[in-house]
Design a protein around this motif. Structure first.
Motif, short mmCIF file in Angstrom:
data_model
loop_
_atom_site.label_atom_id
_atom_site.label_comp_id
_atom_site.label_asym_id
_atom_site.label_seq_id
_atom_site.Cartn_x
_atom_site.Cartn_y
_atom_site.Cartn_z
N HIS A 25 -3.37 10.77 3.31
CA HIS A 25 -2.11 11.46 3.00
C HIS A 25 -1.82 11.33 1.49
CE1 HIS A 25 1.57 13.27 4.66
NE2 HIS A 25 2.31 12.48 3.89
N VAL A 26 -1.95 10.13 0.98
CA VAL A 26 -1.66 9.90 -0.44
C VAL A 26 -2.70 10.60 -1.32
CG1 VAL A 26 -1.46 8.13 -2.23
CG2 VAL A 26 -0.37 7.78 -0.02
N MET A 81 -1.85 14.21 -1.58
CA MET A 81 -0.74 14.38 -2.51
C MET A 81 -1.27 14.32 -3.96
SD MET A 81 1.15 12.41 -4.69
CE MET A 81 1.08 10.70 -4.21
N PHE A 119 -3.16 20.78 1.27
CA PHE A 119 -1.88 20.87 1.98
C PHE A 119 -2.09 20.75 3.49
CE2 PHE A 119 1.99 22.59 3.63
CZ PHE A 119 2.91 21.97 2.82
N VAL A 138 -0.40 17.98 5.99
CA VAL A 138 0.36 18.25 7.21
C VAL A 138 -0.25 17.47 8.38
CG1 VAL A 138 1.05 20.03 8.87
CG2 VAL A 138 1.19 20.50 6.42
N ILE A 183 1.64 14.39 10.24
CA ILE A 183 1.94 14.35 11.68
C ILE A 183 1.35 13.07 12.28
CG2 ILE A 183 1.49 15.52 13.89
CD1 ILE A 183 1.70 18.18 12.27
N ASN A 199 1.10 10.25 10.65
CA ASN A 199 2.05 9.20 10.26
C ASN A 199 3.21 9.14 11.23
OD1 ASN A 199 1.09 8.01 7.90
ND2 ASN A 199 1.98 9.55 6.56
N LEU A 200 3.75 10.33 11.53
CA LEU A 200 4.90 10.38 12.45
C LEU A 200 4.51 9.82 13.81
CD1 LEU A 200 6.54 13.86 11.74
CD2 LEU A 200 7.45 11.60 11.20
N LEU A 259 4.20 6.03 13.78
CA LEU A 259 5.44 5.29 13.59
C LEU A 259 6.45 5.54 14.71
CD1 LEU A 259 5.63 5.93 9.79
CD2 LEU A 259 5.32 3.70 10.85
N LYS A 268 12.98 15.41 3.88
CA LYS A 268 11.65 15.64 3.31
C LYS A 268 10.99 16.86 3.97
CE LYS A 268 7.01 13.83 3.05
NZ LYS A 268 6.09 12.72 3.22
N LEU A 269 11.05 16.95 5.29
CA LEU A 269 10.38 18.06 5.96
C LEU A 269 11.04 19.39 5.62
CD1 LEU A 269 9.38 16.61 9.45
CD2 LEU A 269 8.10 16.70 7.31
N LEU A 326 6.70 18.69 -6.62
CA LEU A 326 5.88 17.67 -5.96
C LEU A 326 6.35 16.27 -6.35
CD1 LEU A 326 2.40 19.36 -6.20
CD2 LEU A 326 3.53 18.65 -4.11
N LEU A 344 9.23 15.45 -4.25
CA LEU A 344 8.82 15.12 -2.88
C LEU A 344 8.21 13.73 -2.81
CD1 LEU A 344 7.23 18.39 -1.43
CD2 LEU A 344 9.10 17.06 -0.47
N HIS A 351 6.88 2.61 4.66
CA HIS A 351 7.00 1.31 5.33
C HIS A 351 5.92 0.39 4.78
CE1 HIS A 351 9.12 3.69 8.37
NE2 HIS A 351 9.53 2.58 8.90
C1 HEM Z 1 4.40 18.39 7.27
C2 HEM Z 1 4.20 17.68 6.20
C3 HEM Z 1 4.40 16.18 6.10
C4 HEM Z 1 4.71 15.24 7.05
C5 HEM Z 1 4.95 15.44 8.55
C6 HEM Z 1 4.78 13.94 6.37
C7 HEM Z 1 5.10 12.73 6.98
C8 HEM Z 1 5.15 11.52 6.34
C9 HEM Z 1 5.63 10.28 6.93
C10 HEM Z 1 6.12 10.12 8.37
C11 HEM Z 1 5.54 9.30 5.99
C12 HEM Z 1 6.03 7.85 6.13
C13 HEM Z 1 4.99 6.82 6.31
C14 HEM Z 1 5.68 5.46 6.40
O1 HEM Z 1 6.90 5.39 6.65
O2 HEM Z 1 4.99 4.48 6.24
C15 HEM Z 1 5.01 9.91 4.79
C16 HEM Z 1 4.75 9.24 3.62
C17 HEM Z 1 4.40 9.83 2.43
N1 HEM Z 1 4.23 11.19 2.21
FE1 HEM Z 1 4.33 12.65 3.63
N2 HEM Z 1 4.49 14.13 5.05
C18 HEM Z 1 4.26 15.48 4.84
C19 HEM Z 1 3.98 16.11 3.63
C20 HEM Z 1 3.87 15.46 2.42
C21 HEM Z 1 3.70 16.12 1.15
C22 HEM Z 1 3.62 17.64 0.92
C23 HEM Z 1 3.61 15.12 0.20
C24 HEM Z 1 3.37 15.31 -1.27
C25 HEM Z 1 4.29 15.47 -2.11
C26 HEM Z 1 3.74 13.84 0.87
C27 HEM Z 1 3.69 12.59 0.26
C28 HEM Z 1 3.89 11.38 0.88
C29 HEM Z 1 3.84 10.09 0.22
C30 HEM Z 1 3.52 9.82 -1.25
C31 HEM Z 1 4.16 9.12 1.19
C32 HEM Z 1 4.28 7.59 1.00
C33 HEM Z 1 2.99 6.89 1.27
C34 HEM Z 1 2.95 6.13 2.59
O3 HEM Z 1 3.98 5.63 3.05
O4 HEM Z 1 1.88 6.02 3.18
N3 HEM Z 1 3.92 14.08 2.22
N4 HEM Z 1 4.78 11.26 5.04
#
Ligand code: HEM
Length: 152
Positions: free
Chosen positions: A25-26, A29, A65, A69, A73, A75-76, A79, A95-96, A139, A142, A151
């Motif tokens: 995920h990271v 990004m 991208f 996504v 999902i 991640n969700l 958690l 965020k969403l 970005l 976001l 977390h």
């Molecule tokens: C449908 C799209 C997305 C979903 C469902 C989603 C979901 C999540 C969730 C649930 C977390 C939390 C993880 C935690 O609490 O430990 C997270 C963390 C994060 N997301 Fe997303 N995200 C999406 C899109 C994006 C996008 C477009 C970016 C870029 C800007 C992004 C960047 C990040 C970053 C940097 C973290 C923190 C790193 C981590 O906790 O592992 N996400 N995302």
């Protein structure tokens, strides 16, 4: 050699899987943000092949991208469903919603880049500078929001 009980083994496996999903995920990004920053810099430098560079980035953008996504999902799922009443759940919702707006704006940008001619280099470079500057800034916003979610 150490033997774990089955439940402990399952917990360690699921934690490592979640860590791998978060890493991807990271990384996704990083591709989006780093790429937008590079195209923005190249547009500021007025490089001649800016439209070709931007078009290459657009392919990378939608690939990365899709990965974001899918792993988001994941991640969700890992958690658990966030309660909309909790602070974490609310930040996820914000965020969403912003991600949804960003997708629409990005689709407009991609279609524009696909149609833009290479004929008026100065105007084209200015357009790219604005479009990718705005993409990189969105970005960054976001990412800042996502960091609030993280977390440990
Ligand atoms: C449908 C799209 C997305 C979903 C469902 C989603 C979901 C999540 C969730 C649930 C977390 C939390 C993880 C935690 O609490 O430990 C997270 C963390 C994060 N997301 Fe997303 N995200 C999406 C899109 C994006 C996008 C477009 C970016 C870029 C800007 C992004 C960047 C990040 C970053 C940097 C973290 C923190 C790193 C981590 O906790 O592992 N996400 N995302």
């Amino acid at each position: 050699m150490t033997f774990f009980p089955a439940a402990e083994h399952a917990r360690v496996m699921s934690e490592s899987l979640h860590l791998a999903v978060r890493t991807v995920h990271v990384l996704g990004m990083a591709v989006l943000l780093g790429g937008a920053g590079l195209v923005w810099l190249a547009a500021r430098q007025r490089i001649a092949s800016i439209t070709a560079l931007a078009r290459t980035y657009e392919w990378l953008f939608w690939g990365a991208f899709g990965v974001l996504v899918a792993t988001g999902i994941g991640n969700l799922g890992a958690l658990g469903a966030p309660g909309p009443a909790t602070r974490w759940g609310q930040v996820v919702l914000v965020k969403l919603s912003l991600v949804a707006l960003f997708v629409v704006a990005s689709a407009v940008r991609t279609l524009a880049v696909a149609r833009i001619g290479d004929t008026a280099p100065v105007a084209v470079a200015t357009w790219h500078e604005r479009a990718y500057g705005a993409t990189a800034l969105s970005l960054l916003g976001l990412v800042a929001l996502a960091e609030v979610l993280a977390h440990g």
